[in-house]
Design a protein around this motif. Structure first.
Motif, mmCIF file in Angstrom:
data_model
loop_
_atom_site.group_PDB
_atom_site.id
_atom_site.type_symbol
_atom_site.label_atom_id
_atom_site.label_comp_id
_atom_site.label_asym_id
_atom_site.label_seq_id
_atom_site.Cartn_x
_atom_site.Cartn_y
_atom_site.Cartn_z
ATOM 1 N N ILE A 81 128.418 -33.132 57.576
ATOM 2 C CA ILE A 81 128.253 -32.929 56.127
ATOM 3 C C ILE A 81 128.957 -34.031 55.319
ATOM 4 N N PRO A 82 130.283 -34.235 55.470
ATOM 5 C CA PRO A 82 130.890 -35.330 54.690
ATOM 6 C C PRO A 82 130.388 -36.708 55.127
ATOM 7 N N SER A 83 129.995 -36.823 56.391
ATOM 8 C CA SER A 83 129.476 -38.103 56.874
ATOM 9 C C SER A 83 128.176 -38.471 56.175
ATOM 10 N N LEU A 84 127.291 -37.498 55.978
ATOM 11 C CA LEU A 84 126.025 -37.754 55.283
ATOM 12 C C LEU A 84 126.255 -38.057 53.801
ATOM 13 N N ILE A 85 127.219 -37.384 53.197
ATOM 14 C CA ILE A 85 127.548 -37.667 51.791
ATOM 15 C C ILE A 85 128.027 -39.105 51.664
ATOM 16 N N ALA A 86 128.905 -39.522 52.577
ATOM 17 C CA ALA A 86 129.426 -40.896 52.553
ATOM 18 C C ALA A 86 128.316 -41.902 52.824
ATOM 19 N N GLU A 87 127.484 -41.624 53.805
ATOM 20 C CA GLU A 87 126.385 -42.533 54.129
ATOM 21 C C GLU A 87 125.427 -42.672 52.951
ATOM 22 N N ALA A 95 121.398 -48.061 49.012
ATOM 23 C CA ALA A 95 120.986 -48.748 47.785
ATOM 24 C C ALA A 95 119.994 -47.920 46.982
ATOM 25 N N ALA A 96 119.093 -47.234 47.653
ATOM 26 C CA ALA A 96 118.043 -46.493 46.957
ATOM 27 C C ALA A 96 118.495 -45.062 46.658
ATOM 28 N N LYS A 97 118.266 -44.619 45.411
ATOM 29 C CA LYS A 97 118.636 -43.266 45.005
ATOM 30 C C LYS A 97 117.921 -42.210 45.836
ATOM 31 N N GLN A 98 116.676 -42.484 46.203
ATOM 32 C CA GLN A 98 115.923 -41.495 46.973
ATOM 33 C C GLN A 98 116.515 -41.331 48.367
ATOM 34 N N ASP A 99 117.088 -42.397 48.936
ATOM 35 C CA ASP A 99 117.759 -42.284 50.238
ATOM 36 C C ASP A 99 118.982 -41.386 50.120
ATOM 37 N N TYR A 100 119.750 -41.555 49.038
ATOM 38 C CA TYR A 100 120.938 -40.736 48.803
ATOM 39 C C TYR A 100 120.538 -39.269 48.668
ATOM 40 N N THR A 101 119.516 -39.001 47.881
ATOM 41 C CA THR A 101 119.052 -37.637 47.691
ATOM 42 C C THR A 101 118.611 -37.036 49.019
#
Length: 158
Positions: free
Chosen positions: A65-71, A76-82
């Motif tokens: 969970i925290p690893s995915l938040i950090a990654e 660079a892309a907002k959609q990747d973060y989402t």
């Protein structure tokens, strides 16, 4: 400190930093790190025969969970973060199920899982709001093709 609320539940954005400089400034990341510690403590009470089963699965889920938040923060892309935030939520649901399994085991009746459950609930709410807000921003920031055509027509007719 910027706090977003959902039903009087403080959510997400920063600790005491004046601006978000790193994923470490995100309250959701901080709480998910506390969740990892809590899950490690809880899983230490599981029977030794579960070391390579439920114990390992719970610990992997909690760490993810925290690893995915950090990654996601570093994408660079907002959609990747989402997308990575959504994956973190999915893993949170998996962890929630694993905690329920622990609660049902006779050998773990003395284990204190309430702290882990409370932290997981907080993290899940934060991730839900973050993904919901990012999806809403995407709709506002990226109009559909039809909306772009309408805007172009308005500009031409003026």
């Amino acid at each position: 400190m910027k706090i977003v609320g959902l039903c009087n539940f403080p959510i997400i954005l920063m600790s005491t930093s004046p601006s978000i400089r790193s994923y470490k400034d995100l309250i959701v990341w901080q709480k998910s790190m506390n969740l990892v510690t809590s899950i490690y403590e809880l899983s230490a009470h599981l029977p030794k025969e579960e070391l390579y089963g439920l114990t390992a699965q719970m610990r992997r889920s909690a760490v993810a969970i925290p690893s995915l938040i950090a990654e996601g923060w570093n994408k660079a892309a907002k959609q990747d973060y989402t997308q990575l935030l959504k994956q973190a939520r999915s893993i949170g649901a998996k962890l929630e199920t694993q905690i329920e399994i622990v609660k049902n085991l006779k050998s773990t009746k003395s284990a204190n899982y309430s702290s882990s459950e409370e932290l997981l609930t907080e993290v899940m709410k934060m991730l839900f709001v973050m993904t919901k807000n990012r999806s809403a921003k995407k709709v506002v920031e990226e109009p559909t093709e039809g909306a772009k055509d309408e805007e172009a027509k308005d500009e031409v007719s003026v």
